[in-house]
Design an enzyme around this catalytic site. Sequence first.
Site, PDB file in Angstrom:
ATOM      1  N   CYS A   1       3.264  14.154  -7.439  1.00  0.00           N
ATOM      2  CA  CYS A   1       1.938  15.234  -7.798  1.00  0.00           C
ATOM      3  C   CYS A   1       1.486  14.570  -9.078  1.00  0.00           C
ATOM      4  O   CYS A   1       1.462  13.771  -9.708  1.00  0.00           O
ATOM      5  CB  CYS A   1       3.105  16.336  -8.784  1.00  0.00           C
ATOM      6  SG  CYS A   1       2.130  16.995 -10.321  1.00  0.00           S
TER       7      CYS A   1
ATOM      8  N   HIS B   1       0.709  -1.340   0.395  1.00  0.00           N
ATOM      9  CA  HIS B   1      -0.232  -0.350  -0.002  1.00  0.00           C
ATOM     10  C   HIS B   1       0.670   1.400   0.030  1.00  0.00           C
ATOM     11  O   HIS B   1       0.269   2.047   0.418  1.00  0.00           O
ATOM     12  CB  HIS B   1      -0.895   0.265   0.949  1.00  0.00           C
ATOM     13  CG  HIS B   1      -1.936  -0.960   0.815  1.00  0.00           C
ATOM     14  ND1 HIS B   1      -2.797  -1.580   2.394  1.00  0.00           N
ATOM     15  CD2 HIS B   1      -2.558  -1.869  -0.419  1.00  0.00           C
ATOM     16  CE1 HIS B   1      -3.657  -2.487   1.955  1.00  0.00           C
ATOM     17  NE2 HIS B   1      -3.379  -2.603   0.502  1.00  0.00           N
TER      18      HIS B   1
HETATM   19  C1  BJW Z   1      -2.733  -6.514  16.711  1.00  0.00           C
HETATM   20  C2  BJW Z   1      -2.773  -5.935  17.823  1.00  0.00           C
HETATM   21  C3  BJW Z   1      -1.185  -6.430  18.106  1.00  0.00           C
HETATM   22  C4  BJW Z   1      -4.550  -4.359  17.540  1.00  0.00           C
HETATM   23  N1  BJW Z   1      -0.362  -7.211  17.567  1.00  0.00           N
HETATM   24  N2  BJW Z   1      -2.251  -7.079  16.750  1.00  0.00           N
HETATM   25  C5  BJW Z   1     -16.359  -6.015  -3.012  1.00  0.00           C
HETATM   26  C6  BJW Z   1     -15.105  -6.609  -1.796  1.00  0.00           C
HETATM   27  C7  BJW Z   1     -14.053  -7.302  -1.840  1.00  0.00           C
HETATM   28  C8  BJW Z   1     -12.761  -6.309  -2.435  1.00  0.00           C
HETATM   29  C9  BJW Z   1     -13.762  -5.071  -2.887  1.00  0.00           C
HETATM   30  C10 BJW Z   1     -15.219  -5.003  -2.495  1.00  0.00           C
HETATM   31  N3  BJW Z   1     -15.000  -3.572  -3.141  1.00  0.00           N
HETATM   32  C11 BJW Z   1     -14.094  -2.762  -3.691  1.00  0.00           C
HETATM   33  C12 BJW Z   1     -13.022  -4.174  -3.138  1.00  0.00           C
HETATM   34  C13 BJW Z   1     -11.312  -3.633  -3.330  1.00  0.00           C
HETATM   35  C14 BJW Z   1     -10.819  -2.676  -2.119  1.00  0.00           C
HETATM   36  C15 BJW Z   1     -11.568  -3.944  -0.503  1.00  0.00           C
HETATM   37  O1  BJW Z   1     -10.805  -4.495   0.162  1.00  0.00           O
HETATM   38  N4  BJW Z   1     -12.294  -2.962   0.142  1.00  0.00           N
HETATM   39  C16 BJW Z   1     -13.072  -3.778   0.885  1.00  0.00           C
HETATM   40  C17 BJW Z   1     -12.931  -3.412   2.416  1.00  0.00           C
HETATM   41  C18 BJW Z   1     -14.445  -4.211   0.348  1.00  0.00           C
HETATM   42  N5  BJW Z   1      -9.825  -2.698  -2.256  1.00  0.00           N
HETATM   43  C19 BJW Z   1      -8.995  -2.117  -3.211  1.00  0.00           C
HETATM   44  O2  BJW Z   1      -9.533  -0.671  -4.206  1.00  0.00           O
HETATM   45  C20 BJW Z   1      -7.467  -2.424  -3.539  1.00  0.00           C
HETATM   46  N6  BJW Z   1      -7.322  -2.093  -4.553  1.00  0.00           N
HETATM   47  C21 BJW Z   1      -7.882  -2.999  -5.782  1.00  0.00           C
HETATM   48  O3  BJW Z   1      -8.303  -3.647  -5.227  1.00  0.00           O
HETATM   49  O4  BJW Z   1      -6.973  -2.848  -6.661  1.00  0.00           O
HETATM   50  C22 BJW Z   1      -8.669  -3.531  -7.514  1.00  0.00           C
HETATM   51  C23 BJW Z   1      -9.573  -2.400  -8.806  1.00  0.00           C
HETATM   52  C24 BJW Z   1      -9.424  -1.229  -8.499  1.00  0.00           C
HETATM   53  C25 BJW Z   1      -9.968  -0.346  -9.434  1.00  0.00           C
HETATM   54  C26 BJW Z   1     -11.363  -1.033  -8.683  1.00  0.00           C
HETATM   55  C27 BJW Z   1     -11.762  -1.775  -7.728  1.00  0.00           C
HETATM   56  C28 BJW Z   1     -10.858  -2.469  -8.099  1.00  0.00           C
HETATM   57  C29 BJW Z   1      -6.531  -1.127  -2.953  1.00  0.00           C
HETATM   58  C30 BJW Z   1      -6.709  -1.064  -0.985  1.00  0.00           C
HETATM   59  C31 BJW Z   1      -6.298   0.018  -0.633  1.00  0.00           C
HETATM   60  C32 BJW Z   1      -5.968  -0.234   0.841  1.00  0.00           C
HETATM   61  N7  BJW Z   1      -5.760   1.439   1.908  1.00  0.00           N
HETATM   62  C33 BJW Z   1      -5.270   1.788   3.032  1.00  0.00           C
HETATM   63  C34 BJW Z   1      -4.682   3.302   3.302  1.00  0.00           C
HETATM   64  C35 BJW Z   1      -3.223   2.828   2.711  1.00  0.00           C
HETATM   65  C36 BJW Z   1      -2.811   4.584   2.795  1.00  0.00           C
HETATM   66  C37 BJW Z   1      -2.517   5.065   4.397  1.00  0.00           C
HETATM   67  O5  BJW Z   1      -1.946   3.897   4.985  1.00  0.00           O
HETATM   68  O6  BJW Z   1      -3.391   6.093   4.802  1.00  0.00           O
HETATM   69  O7  BJW Z   1      -4.345   0.518   3.796  1.00  0.00           O
HETATM   70  S1  BJW Z   1      -7.047   1.169   3.560  1.00  0.00           S
HETATM   71  C38 BJW Z   1      -6.441   0.803   4.962  1.00  0.00           C
HETATM   72  O8  BJW Z   1      -7.055  -0.977   5.654  1.00  0.00           O
HETATM   73  C39 BJW Z   1      -4.406   0.712   4.686  1.00  0.00           C
HETATM   74  C40 BJW Z   1      -4.590  -0.807   5.466  1.00  0.00           C
HETATM   75  O9  BJW Z   1      -3.410  -1.369   5.049  1.00  0.00           O
HETATM   76  C41 BJW Z   1      -5.625  -1.433   4.944  1.00  0.00           C
HETATM   77  C42 BJW Z   1      -5.997  -2.748   5.621  1.00  0.00           C
HETATM   78  O10 BJW Z   1      -5.736  -2.333   7.257  1.00  0.00           O
HETATM   79  P1  BJW Z   1      -5.455  -3.525   8.433  1.00  0.00           P
HETATM   80  O11 BJW Z   1      -3.953  -3.726   8.836  1.00  0.00           O
HETATM   81  O12 BJW Z   1      -5.932  -4.678   8.035  1.00  0.00           O
HETATM   82  O13 BJW Z   1      -5.646  -2.383   9.829  1.00  0.00           O
HETATM   83  P2  BJW Z   1      -6.916  -2.649  11.272  1.00  0.00           P
HETATM   84  O14 BJW Z   1      -6.793  -1.152  11.750  1.00  0.00           O
HETATM   85  O15 BJW Z   1      -8.073  -3.489   9.598  1.00  0.00           O
HETATM   86  O16 BJW Z   1      -6.227  -3.704  11.600  1.00  0.00           O
HETATM   87  C43 BJW Z   1      -5.588  -4.162  12.759  1.00  0.00           C
HETATM   88  C44 BJW Z   1      -5.365  -4.958  13.269  1.00  0.00           C
HETATM   89  O17 BJW Z   1      -4.371  -5.526  14.317  1.00  0.00           O
HETATM   90  C45 BJW Z   1      -6.972  -5.791  14.006  1.00  0.00           C
HETATM   91  O18 BJW Z   1      -7.286  -7.144  13.432  1.00  0.00           O
HETATM   92  C46 BJW Z   1      -6.321  -5.746  15.745  1.00  0.00           C
HETATM   93  O19 BJW Z   1      -7.022  -6.900  16.231  1.00  0.00           O
HETATM   94  C47 BJW Z   1      -5.108  -6.446  15.728  1.00  0.00           C
HETATM   95  N8  BJW Z   1      -4.107  -5.659  16.177  1.00  0.00           N
HETATM   96  N9  BJW Z   1      -3.542  -4.680  17.996  1.00  0.00           N
HETATM   97  C48 BJW Z   1      -1.377  -7.673  16.608  1.00  0.00           C
HETATM   98  N10 BJW Z   1      -0.695  -5.854  19.399  1.00  0.00           N
HETATM   99 ZN    ZN Z   2       3.222  18.222 -10.724  1.00  0.00          ZN
END
Ligand code: BJW
Ligand code: ZN
Length: 233
Positions: A116, A108
Amino acid sequence: MKSAKSVVVLTGAGISAESGVPTFRGNEGLWKKFKPEELANFDAFIKNPELVWEWYKYRKQIIAGIQPNPGHYAIVELEKMYEKFAVVTQNVDNLHRRAGSKNVYELHGNIQRNYCIECGKEYPDEIIFSKAEVPRCDACAGLIRPGVVWFGEMLPADQWNASEEAASSADVFFSVGTSAVVYPAASLPYIAKRNGALVVEVNPETTPLTDIADEFLMGKSGEILPELVNALK
Ligand code: BJW
Ligand code: ZN
């Protein structure tokens, strides 16, 4: 783990929680007020770049002031034990590299990058923080955006392809500190399992992956991963 040749660790925001980086979802989540899908997308940025930049500047500042934790360092130790090893991270905080991990794929992007949207010119954080207003490109006046992957955007192809290939050939696949709901990252443990890997989840809470994981180690990654490394040693 003792007979494995190839190990992959997928990480999410939870691994950095013990360093002081808030997670995205859940009670302590960053986005209690905003759904991630509403803020982390290109349309939201174009509609309200002030709000999105305020949010990224806040996070850049948190990340600049923190250190990797024992979970990150345990993964560095694991890398030394295996012929083939990869960290696949959804995090943008650079903490795996700062801890010393070598083979890291960033699905990500990286929050330290800025570019830009019109001409692609890159900008360092100093430029971003030197302006109170929304940063604009000095070459073409386009909006500058953070170098992260938003919803609806493609993941960097090289990072994704390498991660998919590593998951396909893993003997053991870890899913650590991720809610396992954001695709395509969330598909990696399934790809690994289909190809015969043992899938191990580390999380204080259950996720949609828990049911198919071969092992669920319930707890904080900063405690469980160092214990695992000690047991292996
Ligand atoms: C602990 C702890 C401790 C606490 N020890 N553990 C319908 C169905 C399926 C897919 C899709 C859909 N509609 C759209 C989509 C695609 C979409 C998607 O997946 N959506 C779903 C949410 C429904 N995905 C995308 O759009 C991706 N691109 C893509 O698919 O491209 C193809 C495409 C192109 C054009 C059109 C359509 C498709 C891109 C996804 C980009 C995600 N970006 C983000 C932001 C990044 C920038 C930023 O940081 O600001 O990435 S969103 C955010 O979520 C971030 C994270 O990397 C990502 C995942 O979150 P993560 O890391 O799992 O964190 P949390 O908070 O959710 O969980 C934390 C966990 O830690 C918890 O379980 C806690 O219990 C645990 N924890 N303390 C261990 N001490
Ligand atoms: Zn520029």
